[in-house]
Design a protein around this motif. Structure first.
Motif, PDB file in Angstrom:
ATOM      1  N   GLY A 129      21.442  43.613  22.685  1.00  0.00           N
ATOM      2  CA  GLY A 129      20.734  44.711  22.023  1.00  0.00           C
ATOM      3  C   GLY A 129      19.444  44.284  21.350  1.00  0.00           C
ATOM      4  N   HIS A 130      19.305  42.990  21.117  1.00  0.00           N
ATOM      5  CA  HIS A 130      18.099  42.540  20.416  1.00  0.00           C
ATOM      6  C   HIS A 130      17.181  41.727  21.309  1.00  0.00           C
ATOM      7  CE1 HIS A 130      19.614  44.499  16.920  1.00  0.00           C
ATOM      8  NE2 HIS A 130      20.785  44.037  17.296  1.00  0.00           N
ATOM      9  N   LEU A 131      17.282  42.005  22.618  1.00  0.00           N
ATOM     10  CA  LEU A 131      16.258  41.508  23.532  1.00  0.00           C
ATOM     11  C   LEU A 131      15.023  42.374  23.310  1.00  0.00           C
ATOM     12  CD1 LEU A 131      18.179  41.094  26.891  1.00  0.00           C
ATOM     13  CD2 LEU A 131      16.790  39.355  25.787  1.00  0.00           C
ATOM     14  N   ARG A 175      10.457  49.625  14.908  1.00  0.00           N
ATOM     15  CA  ARG A 175      11.163  48.638  14.119  1.00  0.00           C
ATOM     16  C   ARG A 175      12.669  48.709  14.381  1.00  0.00           C
ATOM     17  NH1 ARG A 175       9.544  44.874  11.361  1.00  0.00           N
ATOM     18  NH2 ARG A 175       7.469  45.228  10.561  1.00  0.00           N
ATOM     19  N   CYS A 176      13.316  47.548  14.374  1.00  0.00           N
ATOM     20  CA  CYS A 176      14.747  47.497  14.664  1.00  0.00           C
ATOM     21  C   CYS A 176      15.509  47.147  13.391  1.00  0.00           C
ATOM     22  CB  CYS A 176      14.991  46.444  15.742  1.00  0.00           C
ATOM     23  SG  CYS A 176      16.712  46.312  16.230  1.00  0.00           S
ATOM     24  N   GLY A 177      16.795  47.480  13.379  1.00  0.00           N
ATOM     25  CA  GLY A 177      17.643  47.167  12.228  1.00  0.00           C
ATOM     26  C   GLY A 177      17.724  45.675  11.936  1.00  0.00           C
ATOM     27  N   CYS A 178      17.438  44.844  12.938  1.00  0.00           N
ATOM     28  CA  CYS A 178      17.550  43.396  12.765  1.00  0.00           C
ATOM     29  C   CYS A 178      16.323  42.812  12.071  1.00  0.00           C
ATOM     30  CB  CYS A 178      17.741  42.713  14.113  1.00  0.00           C
ATOM     31  SG  CYS A 178      16.274  42.734  15.141  1.00  0.00           S
ATOM     32  N   GLY A 179      15.286  43.644  11.855  1.00  0.00           N
ATOM     33  CA  GLY A 179      14.075  43.157  11.200  1.00  0.00           C
ATOM     34  C   GLY A 179      12.935  42.912  12.174  1.00  0.00           C
ATOM     35  N   GLY A 208      10.796  46.513  18.597  1.00  0.00           N
ATOM     36  CA  GLY A 208      10.822  46.745  20.039  1.00  0.00           C
ATOM     37  C   GLY A 208      12.047  46.201  20.751  1.00  0.00           C
ATOM     38  N   CYS A 209      13.140  45.927  20.013  1.00  0.00           N
ATOM     39  CA  CYS A 209      14.393  45.500  20.654  1.00  0.00           C
ATOM     40  C   CYS A 209      14.964  46.664  21.473  1.00  0.00           C
ATOM     41  CB  CYS A 209      15.450  45.141  19.620  1.00  0.00           C
ATOM     42  SG  CYS A 209      15.026  43.814  18.508  1.00  0.00           S
ATOM     43  N   VAL A 210      15.810  46.347  22.442  1.00  0.00           N
ATOM     44  CA  VAL A 210      16.496  47.385  23.226  1.00  0.00           C
ATOM     45  C   VAL A 210      17.163  48.396  22.294  1.00  0.00           C
ATOM     46  CG1 VAL A 210      18.281  47.831  24.950  1.00  0.00           C
ATOM     47  CG2 VAL A 210      17.006  45.696  25.020  1.00  0.00           C
TER      48      VAL A 210
END
Ligand SMILES: [Zn+2]
Length: 321
Positions: free
Chosen positions: A164-166, A174-178, A181-183
């Motif tokens: 999910g974080h590719l 922005r993604c929850g991981c910081g 553009g992650c999947v």
């Protein structure tokens, strides 16, 4: 008879089952996570639940071990929780494997829930017979698990398989991981909500807008599927985009890992008819020809049983080492 206990530790419920080597769930029960959200309560209540499941068996039953799939960053080698997602209660650094093993006097293996689902599908579901498999779980977040050469791959610190974080677009949302553009920032349920609301603003008369209004603004990916089924072309286009975005990431994985099978599960995968064609096409177009032709992209088969079956399998996986 020998069984292992599989525990699927979710944000709302904890599902517990006694599982045979053939993947039969003999006994099962569910505990509310709320009542077990602190480590000591978890160990005690899960311990009591497993013991009472064993007592339900008429014939004597031997517990070979207990496997736990938990949502977060887990050091599976140490059975230690780095951090749990969506479960408050002071879990950082807790040696859950050791505590549970002491409580039930049997081996205990703890791993990340997405790894556990991958293991379940590989042993008993859509991944059966494949030596190389990637599992992707499409839910609120996007999880993943890798089986290579018939083994679950955990990586140096236990976080391998975070499909999910590719990153698929460096300037993406922005993604929850910081990161950006992650999947997951495109196809996670939380991202779909944002995209659906943007569609509704652009097309207030659409089927999707009506369905979401009828649900009092409470968006679920299921509404987006229903809109697509009812012929809403904007909803269909959004699902096609989801297939392309997921396909871009998976094409990269096909080139890197050359898997035999890609197994797609999780609640959002119920929209399979709407995103699978563009996903399959994107993988064919973007990955090397030979591995793209070889890989079968299929839906997961175990639904919500994957967690319990996969967690129970953690114990057998340990044995072959
Ligand atoms: Zn991310």
């Amino acid at each position: 008879m020998h069984v292992t206990a599989g525990v699927d530790f979710g944000g709302t419920n904890i599902k517990i089952g006694l599982v045979t080597r053939h993947g039969r769930v003999r006994q099962e029960t569910v505990l509310p996570t709320q009542a077990c959200r602190r480590p000591a309560a978890f160990v005690e209540r899960v311990g009591v639940a497993v013991t009472s499941l064993l007592q339900r068996e008429r014939r004597p039953c031997r517990l070979d071990g207990i496997g736990i799939g938990a949502p977060g960053l887990i050091d599976a080698a140490q059975g230690r929780i780095h951090r749990l997602v969506n479960v408050p209660g002071g879990w950082a650094g807790v040696a859950l494997g050791q505590l549970m093993s002491r409580r039930l006097r049997c081996p205990c293996i703890v791993d990340n829930d997405a790894n556990v689902v991958a293991l379940g599908e590989w042993r008993f579901g859509a991944g059966r017979g494949a030596a190389h498999m990637v599992a992707v779980t499409l839910g609120t977040g996007v999880g993943g698990g890798l089986i290579i050469e018939g083994r679950l791959v955990r990586g140096a610190t236990g976080s391998a398989g975070e499909v999910g974080h590719l990153p698929i677009r460096p300037d993406g949302p922005r993604c929850g991981c910081g990161s950006r553009g992650c999947v997951e920032a495109f196809v996670g349920a939380w991202a779909l909500r944002r995209r659906a609301h943007a569609l509704i603003r652009q097309h207030p008369g659409s089927v999707l807008a009506k369905l979401v209004a009828r649900a009092r603004g409470d968006f679920t990916p299921e509404l987006l599927s229903r809109a697509a089924r009812a012929g809403d072309r904007h909803a269909r286009a959004l699902w096609r985009d989801v297939g392309v975005e997921l396909g871009q990431a998976l094409a990269g994985l096909v080139n890197v890992l050359n898997p035999e099978r890609l197994v797609i599960g999780g609640g959002v995968a119920n929209a399979w008819p709407w995103f699978a064609p563009s996903l399959q096409r994107t993988v064919r177009e973007r990955a090397f020809e030979v591995p793209a032709r070889a890989v079968r992209i299929v839906r997961a088969q175990l639904d919500d049983r994957a967690g319990v079956l996969g967690a129970a399998s953690l114990i057998w996986e340990q044995e072959v080492k």
